[in-house]
Motif scaffolding. Structure first.
Motif, short mmCIF file in Angstrom:
data_model
loop_
_atom_site.label_atom_id
_atom_site.label_comp_id
_atom_site.label_asym_id
_atom_site.label_seq_id
_atom_site.Cartn_x
_atom_site.Cartn_y
_atom_site.Cartn_z
N ASN A 1 13.73 -23.95 38.59
CA ASN A 1 12.94 -22.71 38.65
C ASN A 1 13.80 -21.52 39.09
OD1 ASN A 1 10.65 -24.01 37.77
ND2 ASN A 1 9.76 -24.21 39.81
N ILE A 2 14.71 -21.77 40.01
CA ILE A 2 15.61 -20.70 40.48
C ILE A 2 16.51 -20.27 39.32
CG2 ILE A 2 17.52 -20.14 42.04
CD1 ILE A 2 16.15 -22.20 44.01
N ALA A 3 17.09 -21.24 38.64
CA ALA A 3 17.95 -20.93 37.49
C ALA A 3 17.17 -20.19 36.41
CB ALA A 3 18.56 -22.22 36.92
N LEU B 1 9.74 -16.94 44.41
CA LEU B 1 9.06 -18.13 43.89
C LEU B 1 8.09 -18.65 44.95
CD1 LEU B 1 12.11 -19.96 42.26
CD2 LEU B 1 10.11 -19.06 41.03
N PRO B 2 6.98 -19.23 44.52
CA PRO B 2 6.08 -19.87 45.50
C PRO B 2 6.85 -20.95 46.27
CG PRO B 2 5.02 -19.68 43.37
CD PRO B 2 6.46 -19.29 43.16
N GLU B 3 6.53 -21.11 47.53
CA GLU B 3 7.26 -21.99 48.44
C GLU B 3 7.46 -23.40 47.90
OE1 GLU B 3 6.42 -23.29 52.87
OE2 GLU B 3 6.49 -21.11 52.63
N ASP B 4 6.48 -23.96 47.25
CA ASP B 4 6.60 -25.33 46.75
C ASP B 4 7.18 -25.40 45.34
OD1 ASP B 4 4.37 -24.16 45.65
OD2 ASP B 4 3.12 -25.95 45.76
N GLU B 5 7.67 -24.28 44.82
CA GLU B 5 8.24 -24.25 43.48
C GLU B 5 9.68 -23.74 43.47
OE1 GLU B 5 5.70 -22.31 40.62
OE2 GLU B 5 3.91 -23.21 41.50
N PRO C 1 14.37 -32.89 48.97
CA PRO C 1 13.60 -33.37 47.82
C PRO C 1 12.25 -32.66 47.74
CG PRO C 1 14.48 -35.22 49.08
CD PRO C 1 14.73 -33.97 49.88
N SER C 2 11.84 -32.38 46.53
CA SER C 2 10.54 -31.73 46.31
C SER C 2 9.42 -32.69 46.66
CB SER C 2 10.44 -31.31 44.84
OG SER C 2 9.13 -30.90 44.54
N LYS C 3 8.37 -32.16 47.25
CA LYS C 3 7.20 -32.98 47.56
C LYS C 3 6.40 -33.29 46.29
CE LYS C 3 6.86 -31.14 52.19
NZ LYS C 3 6.25 -30.18 53.08
N ARG C 4 6.51 -32.41 45.31
CA ARG C 4 5.78 -32.58 44.04
C ARG C 4 6.48 -33.54 43.08
NH1 ARG C 4 3.94 -26.74 41.82
NH2 ARG C 4 1.98 -26.61 42.96
N ASP C 5 7.83 -33.44 43.04
CA ASP C 5 8.60 -34.22 42.07
C ASP C 5 9.85 -34.72 42.77
OD1 ASP C 5 10.14 -35.23 40.02
OD2 ASP C 5 10.02 -33.43 38.77
N LYS C 6 9.91 -36.01 43.04
CA LYS C 6 11.01 -36.60 43.81
C LYS C 6 12.37 -36.44 43.12
CE LYS C 6 8.43 -37.84 47.18
NZ LYS C 6 8.34 -36.91 48.27
N ARG C 7 12.35 -36.16 41.81
CA ARG C 7 13.62 -35.97 41.10
C ARG C 7 14.17 -34.56 41.31
NH1 ARG C 7 11.33 -36.84 35.41
NH2 ARG C 7 9.74 -35.65 36.49
N ALA C 8 13.32 -33.65 41.75
CA ALA C 8 13.70 -32.24 41.91
C ALA C 8 14.12 -31.94 43.35
CB ALA C 8 12.54 -31.34 41.51
N ILE C 9 14.90 -30.88 43.50
CA ILE C 9 15.34 -30.42 44.81
C ILE C 9 14.70 -29.06 45.07
CG2 ILE C 9 17.33 -29.64 46.15
CD1 ILE C 9 19.06 -31.46 44.42
#
Length: 191
Positions: free
Chosen positions: A61-63, A52-56, A90-98
């Protein structure tokens, strides 16, 4: 369609369906026996992260990459994090995501497992000719519903993410030499 042909088809489908479960379990157990540092499912999680791309590299996405549940992926990631092979943040793109990142220790473990995985593949498919492998691959893609032009699981090369590791090139060379030797036995003995 006559009933006898329909019953034969149904019987074959039931046998194939049931066999997939036992083959899947056998493959997982065989992988677990080869790997020392991780289970085969944990190795697949780290492969998914690598692909996966580093920021994704979010849990979702892994699942999705492995076509498993978010809960199953989370449990495997938690185990890998306890071993120090991945970190979550925490994701830089979406604070709800890890986002999940493989640590240097995790990359070294993957390098070792990657070398072992080549031997696992050679041993698992040692009775298959190249043509049989191609046929099996085509049939599995068809069963999965994948069209030829679609990307499947781990098709892209991600070696560049590990090339900086000490001993990476040597491990790749050893693995490939071992694989060629094992496959030569098949070619010389059965093909």
């Amino acid at each position: 369609m006559e009933y006898s042909k329909a019953l034969k088809d149904l019987y074959l489908m039931q046998q194939i369906y049931a066999t997939f479960f036992s083959v899947t379990n056998k493959l997982q157990t065989q992988g677990d026996n080869y790997f020392e540092k991780v289970t085969s499912r944990q190795y697949l999680i780290m492969l998914a992260i690598s692909h996966l791309p580093e920021d994704e590299t979010t849990l979702i996405n892994i699942a999705n990459k492995l076509e498993t549940s978010k809960q199953s992926a989370k449990k495997l990631i938690d185990n890998l994090e306890q071993k120090g092979y991945v970190v979550t943040m925490p994701s830089k793109r979406d604070k709800r995501a890890i986002n999940v990142t493989i640590t240097e220790t995790g990359k070294k473990a993957m390098m070792e497992c990657g070398e072992i995985a080549v031997t696992l593949m050679a041993d698992t498919f040692n009775d298959f000719t190249t043509e049989q492998l191609e046929t099996l691959w085509d049939l599995l893609k068809r069963l999965h519903g994948v069209k030829d032009e679609e990307q499947v699981a781990f098709k892209e090369d991600v070696n560049y993410k590990f090339e900086h590791l000490e001993g990476f090139q040597e491990a790749q060379t050893r693995a490939l030499e071992r694989f060629v030797t094992r496959r030569k036995r098949l070619v010389n003995g059965k093909e």
